[in-house]
Scaffold this active site. Structure first.
Site, PDB file in Angstrom:
ATOM      1  N   ASP A 235      43.737  57.653  23.279  1.00 11.12           N
ATOM      2  CA  ASP A 235      43.675  56.744  24.426  1.00 11.12           C
ATOM      3  C   ASP A 235      44.201  57.413  25.695  1.00 11.12           C
ATOM      4  O   ASP A 235      44.837  58.477  25.650  1.00 11.12           O
ATOM      5  CB  ASP A 235      44.513  55.496  24.100  1.00 11.12           C
ATOM      6  CG  ASP A 235      43.958  54.233  24.731  1.00 11.12           C
ATOM      7  OD1 ASP A 235      43.231  54.344  25.740  1.00 11.12           O
ATOM      8  OD2 ASP A 235      44.266  53.146  24.220  1.00 11.12           O
TER       9      ASP A 235
ATOM     10  N   ASP B  16      37.694  47.277  26.812  1.00 10.83           N
ATOM     11  CA  ASP B  16      38.736  46.375  26.318  1.00 10.83           C
ATOM     12  C   ASP B  16      38.234  44.936  26.323  1.00 10.83           C
ATOM     13  O   ASP B  16      38.880  44.045  25.789  1.00 10.83           O
ATOM     14  CB  ASP B  16      40.001  46.485  27.180  1.00 10.83           C
ATOM     15  CG  ASP B  16      40.908  47.613  26.697  1.00 10.83           C
ATOM     16  OD1 ASP B  16      40.643  48.153  25.607  1.00 10.83           O
ATOM     17  OD2 ASP B  16      41.873  47.956  27.411  1.00 10.83           O
TER      18      ASP B  16
HETATM   19  C1  GLA Z   1      44.171  50.400  25.520  1.00  9.52           C
HETATM   20  C2  GLA Z   1      43.031  50.371  24.536  1.00  9.52           C
HETATM   21  C3  GLA Z   1      43.222  49.244  23.553  1.00  9.52           C
HETATM   22  C4  GLA Z   1      44.533  49.432  22.840  1.00  9.52           C
HETATM   23  C5  GLA Z   1      45.674  49.515  23.847  1.00  9.52           C
HETATM   24  C6  GLA Z   1      46.979  49.857  23.173  1.00  9.52           C
HETATM   25  O1  GLA Z   1      44.143  49.315  26.364  1.00  9.52           O
HETATM   26  O2  GLA Z   1      41.808  50.265  25.196  1.00  9.52           O
HETATM   27  O3  GLA Z   1      42.161  49.196  22.645  1.00  9.52           O
HETATM   28  O4  GLA Z   1      44.480  50.599  22.070  1.00  9.52           O
HETATM   29  O5  GLA Z   1      45.414  50.486  24.837  1.00  9.52           O
HETATM   30  O6  GLA Z   1      48.025  49.943  24.037  1.00  9.52           O
END
Ligand code: GLA
Length: 720
Positions: free
Chosen positions: A472, A542
């Site tokens: 990420d 997201d």
């Molecule tokens: C980002 C990702 C999510 C999750 C969060 C965790 O927003 O896109 O899917 O993994 O971080 O903090």
């Protein structure tokens, strides 16, 4: 042979299956672009013309001026007043260069891009190398054209060698220049924001400069690097379309200038605002790779060219194998995870056919919320008292695979790493760097940082049986400064940052050869070809709400194949069609789940089990099939698309209803890729269809219900 040099005409001809690209050496000095479009035999040579106010060389007449002929690469300051592809500042301080044609070479394979990701080639791929020379700075510029014949794709990148005695500074660098002899075109780009990536924009070109870009140190949610130009009337199936993309994950610039002669210059590259680079004598610089394709039959063909190319030359081969159906803990538990809970998740996952449990954020350091812990990549012993190794062993014993979340590029000020090495974050002397999601960005241009990350991940994951990393990146880069570079070199930091990220990704791939990497940046904040060279799929957004996901996925598919799109079913309402709708939208890409399996009723669990086994019957079509977009959700109450197998024997059609329609309404959907003489049966209902009817006269009944979807899985049963 895909690449030819016609000595008598001084023309370079690059052929793909359906396209031709041509340019000419003019007066043994300039590279003049001639043609890019439908495959063509005879290419007209450059037609001389005279224009007042245009500068020309004293040794030539005024019929040749860099001001108005189409260029293969444009240089600042020596007579071409349009946007430059290269601006280089030597010891005279003027930024003027004048690169002159020197020689060419055609070879099999490609040139490696010095730590940058690039398209894979096979033994038949040809590359043209053109060498130019600027006598004053004593720099050699090598232009590369790699031709991917069967996907109708040509890639461009360049290398600059400083053979002089003084340093030179690259002030602007654009990997691709395409001068088109027209401006009757629309520009298509994908803009957006966190949780709403890939909004579709189509606008006519106008005189002057139009651009999309990222200054965020990531390719960004705000503008995707993909861009297309098309004739005003172009549709999915007709009209001319030029498609472009960039194999890079950091800041970029896509620039189009429409000039005085109604021609369009397309540039794609690192740009000039977030990039500069000093080359000492003897040093070389290689630009990232940009790709382009052309379709004479609308967007659909462009899209399929990109999809085929990305699958064959960009994605790791594992992306072409079945992707695991994951259960991700994020929307189910957020930071509230521990060994006991996740073992119960694994037990239940196994029962319903989930392949892999992905432990998202919250497993390491002091990470109980997003204020602390990033950088401390060792398991939290309160949550995992027996350690990661023993925990993962227990998960595996339950018959599911295991994935883990990491965010290597970041650090929370509240972390051991930051307390020990505050100087390791990007920052500018005397300024306090800004936070975003309570975090700072590690200076990935600093090799010590990369070495540290390698050592900590090596230790923490040593011997742990990990099948998958979710990589990420949850903020953008500002206060871009590094302690490692002198003040005159600070313009290099963002580019060197990306190279550091790629180095670490390469290390992961070598150290954990059996693990897959899903990349993510708060969803689709780095949905680009650079990341796709390492990751087998990307967390698309997201935003998991299927209503919005329909738009995001539909535009994303314009440029990227479904095998790159990680799509999860989250939080269905009990009862009603919610779970079904979420599933049918999610199978636009690679299916996964993101919900609390322990809180689900038996009814929901058995429904999910059914979905997973159904999905496994046809997922090969989504992963490898050709994609046809029938109705886009942007201007309609419903959307429809299908995937078809290469042999055209199998078709998976999805119809999604966005808004309430009149019940009983039918929609005509022409499945052009059906075999006209075949009989197809819908695997789910047993209903039969003639291929010719599917092609021309296939009417589907809408349910009339807002937020619902239908899936048809058709198989050729002729002769069976
Ligand atoms: C980002 C990702 C999510 C999750 C969060 C965790 O927003 O896109 O899917 O993994 O971080 O903090």
């Amino acid at each position: 042979m895909a690449i030819h040099f016609l000595e008598n005409k001084q023309q370079f001809i690059l052929n793909t299956k359906k396209t031709t690209y041509a340019f000419q050496v003019l007066r043994n000095r300039y590279l003049c672009h001639l043609y890019y479009g439908k495959k063509k035999k005879d290419i007209l040579p450059y037609q001389e013309q005279v224009l007042n106010f245009a500068p020309y060389r004293p040794e030539f007449n005024d019929a040749i001026s860099p001001d108005f002929f189409a260029q293969e690469c444009s240089f600042f300051g020596s007579g071409d007043f349009r946007a430059a592809a290269l601006r280089l500042c030597g010891s005279d301080g003027t930024g003027v260069t004048d690169f002159v044609y020197d020689s060419y070479r055609i070879f099999y394979g490609r040139r490696e891009l010095d730590g940058l990701p690039s398209a894979r080639v096979d033994e038949n791929t040809e590359t043209l190398e053109i060498t130019l020379y600027d006598p004053v700075t004593n720099c050699r510029l090598l232009l590369y054209y790699t031709v991917f014949e069967s996907e109708d794709m040509i890639s461009r990148y360049m290398m600059l060698e400083n053979n002089g005695r003084s340093k030179v500074e690259i002030e602007k660098c654009m990997s691709l220049t395409l001068d088109l002899d027209r401006s009757d075109l629309d520009m298509i780009s994908l803009y957006g924001q966190h949780c709403f990536e890939c909004k579709y924009q189509r606008v006519p070109l106008h005189h002057g400069i139009q651009s999309v870009f990222s200054r965020r140190g990531a390719s960004s949610h705000q503008y995707n690097p993909f861009m297309a130009l098309c004739t005003h009337k172009a549709t999915e199936t007709s009209g001319e379309v030029y498609g472009f993309n960039f194999v890079y994950s950091g800041s970029f610039l896509n620039e189009i200038e429409v000039d005085q002669l109604n021609r369009s210059r397309v540039l794609m590259g690192l740009g000039n605002e977030c990039f500069s680079y000093i080359l000492e004598p003897g040093e070389c610089f290689t630009s990232p790779e940009a790709i382009m394709t052309y379709s004479a039959s609308g967007f659909g063909q462009m899209t399929r060219n990109f999809h085929k190319f990305i699958r064959a030359h960009i994605l790791p081969p594992a992306a072409l194998e079945p992707h695991p159906v994951v259960l991700n803990t994020w929307e189910a538990c957020y930071f509230d995870i521990d060994e006991k809970l996740l073992l119960s998740f694994a037990d239940e996952s196994k029962k319903i056919g989930i392949d892999m449990l992905v432990m998202d954020d919250g497993w390491f350091g002091g990470r109980n919320n997003d204020c602390a812990g990033l950088g401390d990549w060792f398991e939290n012993r309160q949550k995992f008292p027996n350690g990661l190794y023993s925990f993962v062993k227990k998960i595996k014993a339950r018959g599911v695979k295991f994935g883990i979340w990491i965010e290597p590029e970041m650090v929370n000020p509240d972390s051991d790493l930051y307390r020990t090495h505050p100087e390791w974050c990007l920052h500018v002397e005397k300024r306090i760097p800004s936070l975003s999601r309570n975090q700072l960005v590690l200076d990935m241009s600093n090799n010590d940082v990369i070495d540290y990350l390698i050592s900590i991940f090596d230790r923490t994951f040593n011997g742990v049986d990990i099948d998958y990393f979710k990589w990420d990146m949850n903020r953008h880069l500002c206060d871009v400064g590094s302690i490692m570079l002198s003040s005159e070199r600070q313009g290099e930091v963002a580019f060197r940052y990306m190279k550091g990220v790629y180095r670490l990704l390469n290390w992961f791939i070598q150290r954990f050869p059996n693990a897959l990497i899903e990349t993510c940046s708060g969803g689709g904040g780095r949905y680009d070809l650079g990341m796709m060279c390492y990751g087998f799929q990307i967390w698309t957004s997201d935003r998991t709400n299927p209503y919005y996901r329909t738009f995001i996925q539909s535009s994303c598919l314009m440029a990227y194949p479904a095998t790159t799109m990680s799509c999860h079913v989250s939080k269905p309402k009990e009862g009603g069609k919610s779970l079904d709708y979420r599933y049918k939208v999610a199978v636009g890409g690679m299916l996964g789940y993101e919900l609390n399996i322990l809180e689900m009723s038996n009814e929901v669990k058995s429904e999910i089990a059914k979905q997973i086994s159904e999905y496994k019957q046809f997922e090969h079509l989504i992963r490898l099939g050709d994609y046809y977009n029938l109705v886009s959700p942007v201007n309609h109450d419903y959307s429809a698309y299908y995937y078809v197998s290469e042999d055209q024997d199998e078709i998976l059609l999805t119809l999604i209803e966005k808004a309430d329609c009149k019940p009983g309404k039918t929609k005509l959907l022409n499945i052009k890729a059906a075999l006209p003489n075949a009989t197809y049966t819908d695997v789910f209902t047993g209903k039969q269809y003639m291929g010719a009817d599917l092609q021309r006269n296939f009417k589907l009944l809408l349910s009339g219900e807002k937020c619902s979807a239908q899936l048809l899985y058709l198989k050729n049963i002729t002769g069976r």
